[in-house]
Design a protein around this motif. Structure first.
Motif, PDB file in Angstrom:
ATOM      1  N   GLN A 133      22.234  38.148  39.224  1.00  0.00           N
ATOM      2  CA  GLN A 133      23.681  38.174  39.346  1.00  0.00           C
ATOM      3  C   GLN A 133      24.165  36.805  39.780  1.00  0.00           C
ATOM      4  N   ASP A 134      25.035  36.215  38.983  1.00  0.00           N
ATOM      5  CA  ASP A 134      25.590  34.907  39.288  1.00  0.00           C
ATOM      6  C   ASP A 134      26.816  35.112  40.169  1.00  0.00           C
ATOM      7  N   LYS A 135      26.779  34.622  41.401  1.00  0.00           N
ATOM      8  CA  LYS A 135      27.862  34.841  42.345  1.00  0.00           C
ATOM      9  C   LYS A 135      29.109  34.027  42.040  1.00  0.00           C
ATOM     10  N   THR A 136      29.053  33.120  41.070  1.00  0.00           N
ATOM     11  CA  THR A 136      30.226  32.322  40.725  1.00  0.00           C
ATOM     12  C   THR A 136      31.163  33.070  39.788  1.00  0.00           C
ATOM     13  N   THR A 137      30.800  34.268  39.351  1.00  0.00           N
ATOM     14  CA  THR A 137      31.633  35.007  38.417  1.00  0.00           C
ATOM     15  C   THR A 137      32.510  36.047  39.109  1.00  0.00           C
ATOM     16  N   GLN A 138      32.796  35.869  40.387  1.00  0.00           N
ATOM     17  CA  GLN A 138      33.673  36.795  41.088  1.00  0.00           C
ATOM     18  C   GLN A 138      35.075  36.694  40.510  1.00  0.00           C
ATOM     19  N   THR A 139      35.775  37.811  40.503  1.00  0.00           N
ATOM     20  CA  THR A 139      37.126  37.852  39.966  1.00  0.00           C
ATOM     21  C   THR A 139      38.104  37.258  40.975  1.00  0.00           C
ATOM     22  N   VAL A 140      38.923  36.334  40.506  1.00  0.00           N
ATOM     23  CA  VAL A 140      39.958  35.738  41.348  1.00  0.00           C
ATOM     24  C   VAL A 140      41.132  36.707  41.397  1.00  0.00           C
ATOM     25  N   GLU A 141      41.585  37.025  42.603  1.00  0.00           N
ATOM     26  CA  GLU A 141      42.724  37.927  42.779  1.00  0.00           C
ATOM     27  C   GLU A 141      43.953  37.116  43.174  1.00  0.00           C
ATOM     28  N   ILE A 142      45.057  37.339  42.467  1.00  0.00           N
ATOM     29  CA  ILE A 142      46.309  36.648  42.745  1.00  0.00           C
ATOM     30  C   ILE A 142      47.389  37.706  42.912  1.00  0.00           C
ATOM     31  N   SER A 143      48.082  37.668  44.044  1.00  0.00           N
ATOM     32  CA  SER A 143      49.198  38.584  44.260  1.00  0.00           C
ATOM     33  C   SER A 143      50.334  37.823  44.932  1.00  0.00           C
ATOM     34  N   VAL A 144      51.532  38.410  44.893  1.00  0.00           N
ATOM     35  CA  VAL A 144      52.717  37.750  45.433  1.00  0.00           C
ATOM     36  C   VAL A 144      53.428  38.701  46.382  1.00  0.00           C
ATOM     37  N   TYR A 145      53.867  38.152  47.508  1.00  0.00           N
ATOM     38  CA  TYR A 145      54.700  38.886  48.445  1.00  0.00           C
ATOM     39  C   TYR A 145      55.851  37.971  48.830  1.00  0.00           C
ATOM     40  N   GLU A 146      57.055  38.347  48.414  1.00  0.00           N
ATOM     41  CA  GLU A 146      58.258  37.539  48.610  1.00  0.00           C
ATOM     42  C   GLU A 146      58.052  36.144  48.037  1.00  0.00           C
ATOM     43  N   ASN A 147      58.002  35.104  48.874  1.00  0.00           N
ATOM     44  CA  ASN A 147      57.824  33.743  48.356  1.00  0.00           C
ATOM     45  C   ASN A 147      56.443  33.178  48.714  1.00  0.00           C
ATOM     46  N   ARG A 148      55.446  34.062  48.870  1.00  0.00           N
ATOM     47  CA  ARG A 148      54.077  33.636  49.195  1.00  0.00           C
ATOM     48  C   ARG A 148      53.120  34.144  48.132  1.00  0.00           C
ATOM     49  N   TYR A 183      60.468  34.483  37.164  1.00  0.00           N
ATOM     50  CA  TYR A 183      59.143  34.727  36.605  1.00  0.00           C
ATOM     51  C   TYR A 183      58.394  33.400  36.489  1.00  0.00           C
ATOM     52  N   TYR A 184      57.100  33.437  36.829  1.00  0.00           N
ATOM     53  CA  TYR A 184      56.261  32.248  36.760  1.00  0.00           C
ATOM     54  C   TYR A 184      54.871  32.627  36.275  1.00  0.00           C
ATOM     55  N   ILE A 185      54.133  31.635  35.857  1.00  0.00           N
ATOM     56  CA  ILE A 185      52.738  31.808  35.454  1.00  0.00           C
ATOM     57  C   ILE A 185      51.888  31.031  36.458  1.00  0.00           C
ATOM     58  N   VAL A 186      50.920  31.720  37.054  1.00  0.00           N
ATOM     59  CA  VAL A 186      50.048  31.107  38.059  1.00  0.00           C
ATOM     60  C   VAL A 186      48.652  30.982  37.459  1.00  0.00           C
ATOM     61  N   ARG A 187      48.062  29.816  37.657  1.00  0.00           N
ATOM     62  CA  ARG A 187      46.717  29.564  37.130  1.00  0.00           C
ATOM     63  C   ARG A 187      45.823  29.005  38.228  1.00  0.00           C
ATOM     64  N   ILE A 188      44.631  29.597  38.354  1.00  0.00           N
ATOM     65  CA  ILE A 188      43.573  29.087  39.226  1.00  0.00           C
ATOM     66  C   ILE A 188      42.299  29.095  38.390  1.00  0.00           C
ATOM     67  N   ALA A 189      41.772  27.922  38.113  1.00  0.00           N
ATOM     68  CA  ALA A 189      40.578  27.768  37.265  1.00  0.00           C
ATOM     69  C   ALA A 189      40.836  28.464  35.922  1.00  0.00           C
ATOM     70  N   ASP A 190      40.045  29.480  35.568  1.00  0.00           N
ATOM     71  CA  ASP A 190      40.209  30.180  34.295  1.00  0.00           C
ATOM     72  C   ASP A 190      41.060  31.441  34.409  1.00  0.00           C
ATOM     73  N   THR A 191      41.568  31.731  35.592  1.00  0.00           N
ATOM     74  CA  THR A 191      42.364  32.936  35.812  1.00  0.00           C
ATOM     75  C   THR A 191      43.845  32.608  35.708  1.00  0.00           C
TER      76      THR A 191
END
Length: 105
Positions: free
Chosen positions: A33-48, A90-98
């Motif tokens: 199991q390659d530990k670098t393949t964890q899913t990146v989670e992105i969520s928004v609360y108000e302006n954070r 509305y915005y698009i957020v990107r972190i690495a490949d997510t």
């Protein structure tokens, strides 16, 4: 993925190696199991924007819906909460490949 493929090839090569075998010498397929393949989670609360499992030293990039980069934040940790002072919408957020579509309220 490359590690998994290499491990499978090595295991296959070992299992077909000629010579004496007994019950203890049988090879069982093992997956690495390659530990670098964890899913990146992105969520928004108000302006954070709340980030979990992001690669360390990556960047949080925020784009408008027409593709203009609005903000870029360097990520020093894999998880954290980042305030963003941008207009509501509305915005698009990107972190690495997510990539995620979010709403800033």
């Amino acid at each position: 993925m490359k590690r998994l493929l290499i491990a499978s090839i090595l295991i296959s090569a070992i299992s077909f190696f000629p010579g004496k075998t007994n019950a203890q010498d049988k090879v069982v397929n093992t997956y690495i199991q390659d530990k670098t393949t964890q899913t990146v989670e992105i969520s928004v609360y108000e302006n954070r924007i709340i980030v979990k499992n992001a690669p360390v030293n990556s960047r949080l990039e925020i784009y408008s819906v027409v593709g203009i980069k609005v903000k870029e934040i360097p990520l020093k940790q894999s998880s954290g909460e980042y305030p963003v002072n941008i207009s509501k919408g509305y915005y698009i957020v990107r972190i690495a490949d997510t990539v995620r579509k979010v709403i800033i309220r």
